[in-house]
Scaffold this motif. Structure first.
Motif, mmCIF file in Angstrom:
data_model
loop_
_atom_site.group_PDB
_atom_site.id
_atom_site.type_symbol
_atom_site.label_atom_id
_atom_site.label_comp_id
_atom_site.label_asym_id
_atom_site.label_seq_id
_atom_site.Cartn_x
_atom_site.Cartn_y
_atom_site.Cartn_z
ATOM 1 N N ILE A 11 1.304 11.767 1.814
ATOM 2 C CA ILE A 11 2.348 12.069 0.837
ATOM 3 C C ILE A 11 1.957 11.526 -0.534
ATOM 4 C CG2 ILE A 11 4.748 11.601 0.206
ATOM 5 C CD1 ILE A 11 5.390 11.640 3.204
ATOM 6 N N ASP A 12 2.011 12.376 -1.530
ATOM 7 C CA ASP A 12 1.602 12.033 -2.893
ATOM 8 C C ASP A 12 2.669 11.160 -3.547
ATOM 9 O OD1 ASP A 12 0.659 11.981 -5.508
ATOM 10 O OD2 ASP A 12 0.087 14.087 -5.510
ATOM 11 N N MET A 13 2.269 9.964 -3.980
ATOM 12 C CA MET A 13 3.205 9.048 -4.639
ATOM 13 C C MET A 13 3.144 9.146 -6.154
ATOM 14 S SD MET A 13 3.000 5.559 -2.314
ATOM 15 C CE MET A 13 1.239 5.264 -2.599
ATOM 16 N N ASN A 14 2.318 10.038 -6.692
ATOM 17 C CA ASN A 14 2.236 10.175 -8.145
ATOM 18 C C ASN A 14 3.562 10.690 -8.702
ATOM 19 O OD1 ASN A 14 -0.524 9.550 -9.155
ATOM 20 N ND2 ASN A 14 -1.110 11.025 -7.589
ATOM 21 N N PRO A 15 3.944 10.218 -9.892
ATOM 22 C CA PRO A 15 5.177 10.732 -10.515
ATOM 23 C C PRO A 15 5.094 12.245 -10.687
ATOM 24 C CG PRO A 15 4.363 8.791 -11.675
ATOM 25 C CD PRO A 15 3.289 9.190 -10.710
ATOM 26 N N ASN A 16 6.202 12.910 -10.500
ATOM 27 C CA ASN A 16 6.219 14.365 -10.585
ATOM 28 C C ASN A 16 7.369 14.817 -11.482
ATOM 29 O OD1 ASN A 16 5.903 17.084 -10.197
ATOM 30 N ND2 ASN A 16 6.776 17.122 -8.132
ATOM 31 N N PRO A 17 7.107 14.916 -12.794
ATOM 32 C CA PRO A 17 8.187 15.300 -13.721
ATOM 33 C C PRO A 17 8.449 16.802 -13.748
ATOM 34 C CG PRO A 17 6.150 14.934 -14.926
ATOM 35 C CD PRO A 17 5.855 14.604 -13.485
ATOM 36 N N SER A 18 7.620 17.581 -13.044
ATOM 37 C CA SER A 18 7.773 19.034 -13.090
ATOM 38 C C SER A 18 8.772 19.517 -12.037
ATOM 39 C CB SER A 18 6.415 19.709 -12.843
ATOM 40 O OG SER A 18 6.051 19.601 -11.470
ATOM 41 N N PHE A 19 9.029 20.814 -12.043
ATOM 42 C CA PHE A 19 9.916 21.390 -11.041
ATOM 43 C C PHE A 19 9.148 21.812 -9.796
ATOM 44 C CE2 PHE A 19 8.705 24.749 -14.040
ATOM 45 C CZ PHE A 19 8.146 25.692 -13.205
ATOM 46 N N PHE A 20 7.808 21.607 -9.801
ATOM 47 C CA PHE A 20 6.998 21.915 -8.624
ATOM 48 C C PHE A 20 7.207 20.835 -7.570
ATOM 49 C CE2 PHE A 20 4.534 23.900 -12.120
ATOM 50 C CZ PHE A 20 4.561 25.220 -11.664
ATOM 51 N N PRO A 21 6.988 21.165 -6.291
ATOM 52 C CA PRO A 21 7.206 20.157 -5.240
ATOM 53 C C PRO A 21 6.165 19.043 -5.244
ATOM 54 C CG PRO A 21 6.351 22.204 -4.299
ATOM 55 C CD PRO A 21 6.691 22.495 -5.736
ATOM 56 N N ILE A 63 -7.973 3.886 -9.143
ATOM 57 C CA ILE A 63 -7.256 4.312 -10.336
ATOM 58 C C ILE A 63 -5.879 4.753 -9.853
ATOM 59 C CG2 ILE A 63 -9.327 4.986 -11.610
ATOM 60 C CD1 ILE A 63 -8.726 7.899 -10.885
ATOM 61 N N GLU A 64 -4.987 5.032 -10.760
ATOM 62 C CA GLU A 64 -3.616 5.347 -10.354
ATOM 63 C C GLU A 64 -3.561 6.513 -9.368
ATOM 64 O OE1 GLU A 64 0.836 6.132 -12.301
ATOM 65 O OE2 GLU A 64 -0.935 5.945 -13.605
ATOM 66 N N THR A 65 -4.346 7.546 -9.617
ATOM 67 C CA THR A 65 -4.311 8.730 -8.750
ATOM 68 C C THR A 65 -4.771 8.398 -7.343
ATOM 69 O OG1 THR A 65 -4.693 10.220 -10.612
ATOM 70 C CG2 THR A 65 -5.175 11.074 -8.422
ATOM 71 N N THR A 66 -5.855 7.645 -7.199
ATOM 72 C CA THR A 66 -6.364 7.349 -5.851
ATOM 73 C C THR A 66 -5.477 6.345 -5.130
ATOM 74 O OG1 THR A 66 -7.886 5.676 -6.774
ATOM 75 C CG2 THR A 66 -8.744 7.905 -6.410
ATOM 76 N N TRP A 67 -4.819 5.460 -5.866
ATOM 77 C CA TRP A 67 -3.872 4.548 -5.212
ATOM 78 C C TRP A 67 -2.672 5.326 -4.670
ATOM 79 C CZ3 TRP A 67 -3.677 -0.243 -3.327
ATOM 80 C CH2 TRP A 67 -2.409 -0.756 -2.975
ATOM 81 N N ASN A 68 -2.225 6.298 -5.421
ATOM 82 C CA ASN A 68 -1.008 7.030 -5.057
ATOM 83 C C ASN A 68 -1.232 8.090 -3.981
ATOM 84 O OD1 ASN A 68 0.710 5.612 -6.728
ATOM 85 N ND2 ASN A 68 0.451 7.006 -8.462
ATOM 86 N N ASN A 69 -2.467 8.223 -3.501
ATOM 87 C CA ASN A 69 -2.784 9.167 -2.427
ATOM 88 C C ASN A 69 -3.619 8.454 -1.371
ATOM 89 O OD1 ASN A 69 -2.058 12.198 -3.258
ATOM 90 N ND2 ASN A 69 -2.678 11.092 -5.095
ATOM 91 N N ARG A 75 0.828 -1.217 0.000
ATOM 92 C CA ARG A 75 0.000 0.000 0.000
ATOM 93 C C ARG A 75 0.857 1.260 0.000
ATOM 94 N NH1 ARG A 75 -1.954 3.394 -1.531
ATOM 95 N NH2 ARG A 75 -3.906 4.489 -1.057
ATOM 96 N N PHE A 76 2.112 1.130 0.270
ATOM 97 C CA PHE A 76 3.012 2.281 0.299
ATOM 98 C C PHE A 76 3.925 2.290 -0.933
ATOM 99 C CE2 PHE A 76 1.510 1.564 4.524
ATOM 100 C CZ PHE A 76 1.376 2.820 5.080
ATOM 101 N N THR A 77 3.549 1.509 -1.936
ATOM 102 C CA THR A 77 4.314 1.410 -3.179
ATOM 103 C C THR A 77 3.589 2.150 -4.286
ATOM 104 O OG1 THR A 77 5.134 -0.777 -2.519
ATOM 105 C CG2 THR A 77 5.317 -0.190 -4.855
ATOM 106 N N PRO A 78 4.237 3.069 -5.009
ATOM 107 C CA PRO A 78 3.579 3.786 -6.104
ATOM 108 C C PRO A 78 3.012 2.822 -7.142
ATOM 109 C CG PRO A 78 5.690 4.799 -5.586
ATOM 110 C CD PRO A 78 5.638 3.515 -4.817
ATOM 111 N N PHE A 79 1.934 3.226 -7.766
ATOM 112 C CA PHE A 79 1.241 2.376 -8.728
ATOM 113 C C PHE A 79 2.166 1.865 -9.819
ATOM 114 C CE2 PHE A 79 -1.345 1.612 -12.494
ATOM 115 C CZ PHE A 79 -2.416 0.883 -11.996
ATOM 116 N N PHE A 80 3.012 2.731 -10.364
ATOM 117 C CA PHE A 80 3.835 2.339 -11.503
ATOM 118 C C PHE A 80 4.891 1.294 -11.141
ATOM 119 C CE2 PHE A 80 6.536 5.618 -9.720
ATOM 120 C CZ PHE A 80 7.821 5.218 -10.013
ATOM 121 N N ARG A 81 5.162 1.131 -9.841
ATOM 122 C CA ARG A 81 6.140 0.142 -9.410
ATOM 123 C C ARG A 81 5.508 -1.220 -9.094
ATOM 124 N NH1 ARG A 81 10.002 3.771 -5.371
ATOM 125 N NH2 ARG A 81 10.963 5.040 -7.016
ATOM 126 N N LEU A 82 4.198 -1.305 -9.147
ATOM 127 C CA LEU A 82 3.517 -2.570 -8.885
ATOM 128 C C LEU A 82 3.534 -3.428 -10.137
ATOM 129 C CD1 LEU A 82 0.388 -1.164 -7.018
ATOM 130 C CD2 LEU A 82 2.411 -2.202 -5.964
#
Length: 241
Positions: free
Chosen positions: A171-181, A60-66, A38-45
């Motif tokens: 803590i948001d586990m979604n991938p974050n390719p931007s320069f935002f935190p 869905i990926e977003t709800t799993w990652n939060n 449950r503490f593993t990001p979706f894309f790593r499953l």
């Protein structure tokens, strides 16, 4: 603070840890082993696990990652459908680990919390029966604190409800390719007339947006508050969005 210390385990301890199932790792002060899945990001499953959490548990990926976003996490074990319970079982959950790590006993009544032996943990976080039953004039003070702002005793109480920094701070586990935190919430940058009916209903009914305020970033009063300072309905609305 007597949380888990960073010590090199003895060979015996290492052997014991190695013998535990891969999905669970024991952490001090927690009533159950931490379900690492449950503490593993979706894309790593792996694809099998992704299919289980999507098809059986409705993520869905977003709800799993939060943590706390998915509707299924609002349910105690006994309230899950047979399909949801089957999915939870396949992920390695039991009634105990589900109710603690996924639901944090939120689907229990105040009296039932006492029967489960966890009412004192909520009490240690400032909760009373009036808070639990939504008749208090305010919310428990710890609802406005991040993990690092909790005292050691409050952290131990939170541990008793299977909270750790990751799920307490959401803590948001979604991938974050931007320069935002944090990952960019792309829906917030869509014009009102491009939102679906459900999003409009949540935004207007729970967060007091109007079309004009939605389309003018930063003009709504709700955007002047931090997440922890939102009242309960607004916080629920933000999580639904």
């Amino acid at each position: 603070n007597n949380k888990m210390k960073s010590l090199t385990p003895t060979s015996t301890a290492a052997a014991i840890l190695a013998s535990l199932p891969a999905a669970f790792v024991r952490a001090q002060d927690l009533p159950y082993a931490k379900p690492t899945v449950r503490f593993t990001p979706f894309f790593r499953l792996d694809s099998t696990t992704q299919n289980i959490i999507e098809d059986k548990l409705g993520y869905i990926e977003t709800t799993w990652n939060n943590h706390g976003l998915a509707r299924v996490e609002k349910k105690r074990w006994s309230s899950l459908t047979s399909n949801e319970r089957d999915g939870a079982n396949l992920l390695g959950f039991t009634q105990g680990t589900w109710d603690c790590f996924m639901n944090h006993y939120e689907d229990y009544s105040w009296d039932e919390l006492a029967e489960k032996g966890v009412q004192d943990h909520y009490g240690g976080l400032g909760w009373t029966q009036a808070h639990w039953e939504h008749t208090a004039a305010n919310v428990p003070y710890t609802e406005a604190r991040w993990w690092e702002q909790l005292t050691d005793n409050e952290k131990r109480a939170a541990n008793g409800l299977c909270y750790l920094k990751e799920n307490w701070d959401k803590i948001d586990m979604n991938p974050n390719p931007s320069f935002f935190p944090h990952p960019l919430p792309s829906f917030r940058y869509r014009p009102w007339d491009e939102l679906n009916a459900v999003t409009k209903q949540v935004a207007s009914g729970m967060m007091n947006y109007t079309e004009d305020k939605w389309n003018s970033l930063g003009t709504s009063l709700v955007e002047k508050n931090t997440f922890l300072n939102l009242h309960s309905e607004q916080r629920a609305g933000a999580m639904d969005l």
